[in-house]
Write an enzyme that holds these catalytic residues in place. Structure first.
Site, PDB file in Angstrom:
ATOM      1  N   HIS A  43       0.822  -1.209   0.000  1.00 53.00           N
ATOM      2  CA  HIS A  43       0.000   0.000   0.000  1.00 53.00           C
ATOM      3  C   HIS A  43       0.858   1.263   0.000  1.00 53.00           C
ATOM      4  O   HIS A  43       1.846   1.345   0.732  1.00 53.00           O
ATOM      5  CB  HIS A  43      -0.918   0.018   1.225  1.00 53.00           C
ATOM      6  CG  HIS A  43      -2.123   0.871   1.058  1.00 53.00           C
ATOM      7  ND1 HIS A  43      -2.060   2.243   1.060  1.00 53.00           N
ATOM      8  CD2 HIS A  43      -3.431   0.547   0.869  1.00 53.00           C
ATOM      9  CE1 HIS A  43      -3.274   2.734   0.885  1.00 53.00           C
ATOM     10  NE2 HIS A  43      -4.129   1.738   0.766  1.00 53.00           N
ATOM     11  N   GLY A  84       3.397  21.766  11.404  1.00 54.56           N
ATOM     12  CA  GLY A  84       4.593  20.987  11.688  1.00 54.56           C
ATOM     13  C   GLY A  84       5.798  21.398  10.869  1.00 54.56           C
ATOM     14  O   GLY A  84       5.767  22.380  10.111  1.00 54.56           O
ATOM     15  N   PRO A  85       6.904  20.644  10.990  1.00 56.70           N
ATOM     16  CA  PRO A  85       8.168  20.996  10.334  1.00 56.70           C
ATOM     17  C   PRO A  85       8.094  20.849   8.814  1.00 56.70           C
ATOM     18  O   PRO A  85       7.196  20.202   8.284  1.00 56.70           O
ATOM     19  CB  PRO A  85       9.157  19.990  10.936  1.00 56.70           C
ATOM     20  CG  PRO A  85       8.315  18.832  11.361  1.00 56.70           C
ATOM     21  CD  PRO A  85       7.004  19.418  11.808  1.00 56.70           C
ATOM     22  N   PRO A 137      12.099  11.737  10.655  1.00 55.42           N
ATOM     23  CA  PRO A 137      13.058  10.758  10.144  1.00 55.42           C
ATOM     24  C   PRO A 137      12.561   9.317  10.111  1.00 55.42           C
ATOM     25  O   PRO A 137      13.004   8.529   9.263  1.00 55.42           O
ATOM     26  CB  PRO A 137      14.254  10.910  11.096  1.00 55.42           C
ATOM     27  CG  PRO A 137      13.739  11.655  12.281  1.00 55.42           C
ATOM     28  CD  PRO A 137      12.635  12.512  11.776  1.00 55.42           C
ATOM     29  N   GLY A 185       7.715   9.884   9.185  1.00 50.36           N
ATOM     30  CA  GLY A 185       7.245  10.466   7.940  1.00 50.36           C
ATOM     31  C   GLY A 185       6.327  11.656   8.120  1.00 50.36           C
ATOM     32  O   GLY A 185       6.578  12.546   8.933  1.00 50.36           O
TER      33      GLY A 185
END
Length: 478
Positions: free
Chosen positions: A83, A160-161, A166, A169
């Site tokens: 998937h 968020g960033p 890392p 995801g």
């Protein structure tokens, strides 16, 4: 009035490790108010789909708790599966169920997205109805490139960033109507046939409306994997027939199909109606008629009690306490009858059982009658104040609303007497149950009396309810 209820269907990129799946499960059910309806894990896709319903804030809290576990336990650098995926928590959709609008689900998605971005350090993309950019409405567009393709580039998430976590995801969070994940397996391992059929039926290629589709090889068979975005536009039966026709043209047939997660029952009923050519099949369902006759479940009733509507209220709750008391008396009587150690009590225990069962039925009926009586009062108050009949109609309704808890108090008082008696003569191993029955009966009396008082106090002529008050005081002192 129904309590607000939201469905949440988070998808996690783990379908093989029972410990991780179990930890996510525990995080979801650990939030009060959450009802987990379904969990489906698939090793080939390496993905798990959880379906739960809850009040809006509880749904968001449960989703966040599960995301926190997934972030800690799932490492996408070591993940493989059929998937497409971009995150440990890949997608979190909110779906309005009852007494909740789509706009409220959009606000819920945005609130969760902001929290996940800040507290978990995960880039969050808003999609579907919550999308703030047109190119992010469709999930495949958001997920393009997947985790590996996103790792080396700067992102522009809604929260968020600007780089993927890392190991966890990125995540898509959104609001949407009911979606059905539906797969059709062909009796061939040739995945190119599944891919070709998927291309022909999906909306983006000019196929069926509200259908996303891809082709995979799963367990040695070619699979057409789909998201049906609106089953009222394109139902599963239509998709199945289209795939079957396209497969036959290529010299293969359909082996089976499967639903991942849950599906609204109307889709299954409509499919049966189409095959059987019975347009009104839904009107002939035995189980539906039984559910309607039985009324709401206990959990459903409690949710209604906790909701913002005054019905059901304290009077109904008092009647339910009496019902539970009578049920416990009946239980202790049954635990006494037929036991040699209580041979001398057999006759009286049998009589107590019969009376407790009768009272249980009557008190259960009064649970509903109290709600109906209050509704009559509400209707009476809606009469214009300049209507000369208003005062009389309101007082009549209040008398009715006071009589119902008076009936509750009378029956609960009798249950209290039976509870005390069965405590003395009944099975000693169930003494605590008899005592709880007594406490519940006393609560039912006190609650009923409070309802009598408030209704009588609201009457234009309080003398109208004097007899009910005197009876209430007598029962309270019994």
């Amino acid at each position: 009035m129904a309590s607000p209820l939201v469905e949440c269907v988070p998808n996690f990129s783990e379908g093989r490790d029972p410990a991780t799946i179990g930890a996510i499960h525990a995080a979801i059910v650990g939030v009060p108010g959450v009802k987990l309806l379904d969990v489906q894990s698939d090793a080939a896709h390496n993905r798990s789909v959880f379906t739960f319903v809850a009040p809006p804030q509880a749904a968001a809290d449960a989703a966040f708790a599960a995301m926190r576990v997934a972030t800690a336990r799932i490492d996408l650098t070591k993940h493989s599966g059929e998937h497409p995926r971009m995150g440990a928590t890949d997608v979190v959709p909110f779906v309005p169920v009852t007494a909740v609008t789509m706009d409220e689900c959009v606000a819920l998605a945005r609130k969760l997205g902001e929290r996940a971005g800040k507290e978990l350090g995960i880039p969050v993309f808003l999609y579907a109805r919550a999308a703030q950019r047109s190119e992010r409405v469709l999930l495949p567009d958001v997920r393009k490139g997947e985790f590996e393709g996103m790792r080396g580039r700067m992102l522009e998430p809604d929260f968020g960033p600007d780089r993927v976590h890392p190991t966890a995801g990125a995540t898509a969070i959104g609001a949407r109507p009911f979606l059905v994940a539906y797969n059709v397996y062909l009796d061939t391992p040739d995945v190119s046939i599944a891919k070709d059929i998927a291309k022909q039926i999906r909306t983006s290629s000019g196929g069926l409306p509200a259908v996303q589709a891809s082709g995979f090889e799963v367990q040695g068979l070619a699979q057409v994997s789909m998201n049906l975005l609106d089953i009222d536009i394109t139902p599963p039966a239509t998709v199945f027939q289209a795939i079957k026709a396209l497969a036959v043209k290529r010299g293969v047939d359909v082996m089976k199909s499967e639903i991942v997660g849950l599906i609204p029952e109307r889709a299954v009923i409509r499919a049966a109606s189409a095959v059987l050519q019975v347009p009104d099949a839904a009107e002939h369902l035995l189980e539906a008629k039984i559910r309607a006759a039985e009324g709401p479940s206990l959990d459903g009733w409690i949710d209604e009690l906790a909701g913002g509507s005054p019905v059901p209220g304290g009077g109904s709750a008092a009647a339910l306490a009496g019902t539970l008391a009578a049920a416990l008396v009946a239980m202790v009587a049954r635990l006494t009858i037929g036991r040699k150690a209580y041979a001398d009590a057999q006759g009286r225990a049998t009589e107590i059982l019969a009376e407790a069962e009768r009272l249980r039925g009557e008190l259960r009926r009064l649970v509903d009658e109290d709600a109906l009586a209050y509704m009559a009062v509400s209707q009476a108050y809606k009469i214009p104040k300049d209507d000369p009949t208003r005062a009389r109609v309101v007082d009549d309704a209040l008398v009715g609303a006071a009589r119902t808890p008076a009936e509750v108090a009378k029956r609960a008082a009798r249950v209290l007497i039976l509870a005390k008696e069965i405590e003395q003569i009944g099975n000693k191993n169930a003494v605590s149950d008899a005592r709880v029955a007594g406490l519940l009966a006393r609560t039912a009396i006190e609650g009923a009396v409070e309802n009598i008082k408030v209704n009588v106090a609201a009457m234009g002529d309080p003398t109208t309810g004097r007899d009910l008050l005197e009876e209430a005081d007598r029962l309270r002192g019994s």
